[in-house]
Design a protein around this motif. Structure first.
Motif, mmCIF file in Angstrom:
data_model
loop_
_atom_site.group_PDB
_atom_site.id
_atom_site.type_symbol
_atom_site.label_atom_id
_atom_site.label_comp_id
_atom_site.label_asym_id
_atom_site.label_seq_id
_atom_site.Cartn_x
_atom_site.Cartn_y
_atom_site.Cartn_z
ATOM 1 N N ARG A 311 -9.605 -15.079 -23.326
ATOM 2 C CA ARG A 311 -10.550 -14.134 -24.518
ATOM 3 C C ARG A 311 -9.826 -12.580 -23.863
ATOM 4 O O ARG A 311 -10.541 -12.091 -25.414
ATOM 5 C CB ARG A 311 -11.971 -14.897 -23.505
ATOM 6 N N THR A 312 -9.506 -12.834 -23.377
ATOM 7 C CA THR A 312 -9.330 -11.008 -22.871
ATOM 8 C C THR A 312 -7.814 -10.128 -23.386
ATOM 9 O O THR A 312 -6.920 -11.610 -23.502
ATOM 10 C CB THR A 312 -9.284 -11.179 -21.335
ATOM 11 N N ARG A 313 -7.516 -9.746 -24.174
ATOM 12 C CA ARG A 313 -6.138 -9.201 -24.822
ATOM 13 C C ARG A 313 -5.387 -8.272 -23.551
ATOM 14 O O ARG A 313 -3.896 -7.938 -23.929
ATOM 15 C CB ARG A 313 -6.341 -8.467 -26.071
ATOM 16 N N GLN A 314 -5.944 -7.748 -22.475
ATOM 17 C CA GLN A 314 -5.334 -6.893 -22.128
ATOM 18 C C GLN A 314 -5.604 -7.601 -20.417
ATOM 19 O O GLN A 314 -6.581 -7.867 -20.063
ATOM 20 C CB GLN A 314 -5.601 -4.975 -22.039
ATOM 21 N N LYS A 315 -4.009 -7.446 -19.745
ATOM 22 C CA LYS A 315 -4.183 -8.376 -18.594
ATOM 23 C C LYS A 315 -3.560 -6.865 -17.347
ATOM 24 O O LYS A 315 -2.622 -6.400 -17.790
ATOM 25 C CB LYS A 315 -4.214 -9.427 -18.016
#
Length: 350
Positions: A311-315
């Motif tokens: 669900r996160t766009r940036q890692k």
């Protein structure tokens, strides 16, 4: 001195006696035969009578009723012995009350109001109001014998009992019933009462129909009656509109309530099934955890981490010692990850 006879020259004028003497000489003494022939001719011509298709003939012999004859040609005893009176039994007759009809040049007109016509039409209703009632009685002759011999003047009798019947019926109803809703009922009751009186007095007529031609209040109070009728009409219209709204809104409200109930029942079933599924899933995980706690804990951690990272766009990876991570070039500066030194500095902070 004797007078000599007077001699007149030329033709002399015949006297009245000469005509009859000449006629007697011409007949040669056969005058009785001629008179008998004339009497026979008159008897033959006066003994024939034609009864029309819509009539029956009533035979009177020396003034006494002996029977009736059907339509067609008939013979009777001449010289006044037999008399045949024609009665139109198939013709529909009509009596008008409160008005009279006239026909001029093919157009129907009505006689001007007269005191006797006004007297016929003015009636008192059951609630002590006055109404102007004009009506028509249509009837046929069903018994020629009663029609001719039981009542001296059937038409006058019929008018009297018709007026009495209509006044009796109108007196049993209110003015609103007579003017508006109860006109057909008034006509039906008047017809039944009139037929009963006609049979009781042996008039020999059959009442076919009683028609209320026109029913109005008297002219001085007609504006007030019109206002009252308009108010009643507006009341009926408002009631009908209210019933229309009721019939439209109640089904819609019932449909919406039914829809809400069905949605609530569906939501309750869904939440119960979901709770049961989660409880069952928790029981199964707990059983696995009791068998192998470390493996189960690590699997749950990894599954949770995978679900969160999806669900996160940036890692951002901040471990410098970690190997095998492919560097990524960020083209937009705003969303670029921090440098390795900055990442290490962030990691070294307490």
């Amino acid at each position: 001195m004797e007078s000599s006879p007077r001699v007149v020259d030329g033709p002399q004028k015949p006297g009245p006696g000469d005509f009859w003497r000449g006629l007697w000489s011409a007949l040669g003494g056969r005058l009785p035969l001629v008179i008998a022939a004339l009497v026979a001719l008159v008897g033959v011509t006066t003994s024939y009578v034609q009864v029309e298709p819509d009539e029956v003939g009533v035979i009177l012999r020396l003034g006494r009723f002996i029977g009736t004859v059907e339509p067609g040609p008939h013979f009777r005893i001449p010289f006044g012995v037999d008399r045949i009176t024609k009665v139109p039994v198939q013709r529909q007759l009509k009596a008008e009350f409160g008005f009279r009809t006239e026909h001029l040049d093919g157009r129907t007109t009505y006689q001007p109001e007269k005191p006797e016509l006004v007297r016929e039409s003015l009636m008192l209703t059951g609630d002590l109001n006055v109404a102007v009632v004009e009506w028509i009685v249509q009837y046929k002759i069903k018994d020629p014998y009663q029609y001719l011999f039981k009542v001296k003047n059937v038409e006058a009798m019929l008018r009297d009992i018709s007026e009495a019947s209509m006044r009796a019926v109108v007196g049993d109803h209110s003015v609103n019933e007579v003017l508006t809703t109860g006109r057909q009922r008034v006509a039906t009751e008047a017809k039944a009462l009139l037929q009963g009186l006609a049979d009781r007095y042996e008039t020999g007529v059959d009442i076919q129909q009683v028609v209320l031609q026109d029913v109005n209040p008297p002219d001085p109070v007609k504006p007030s009656f019109n206002e009252v009728n308009q108010a009643f009409q507006e009341k009926e219209r408002a009631i009908n509109e209210a019933y229309a709204d009721l019939n439209r809104e109640i089904p819609r409200a019932r449909g919406e309530a039914e829809e809400t109930l069905r949605a609530a029942e569906g939501y309750a079933i869904e939440r119960v099934n979901r709770a049961r599924g989660e409880a069952d899933r928790f029981v199964r995980i707990h059983e696995e955890y009791r068998k192998a706690p470390d493996v189960t804990r690590r699997r749950m951690y990894l599954e949770t981490l995978a679900e969160v990272l999806q669900r996160t766009r940036q890692k951002v990876v901040v471990d410098e010692s970690h190997k095998g991570v492919t560097p990524m070039l960020w083209m937009n500066g705003a969303g670029a990850p921090p440098a390795a030194g900055a990442a290490a500095q962030v990691k070294g902070q307490p």
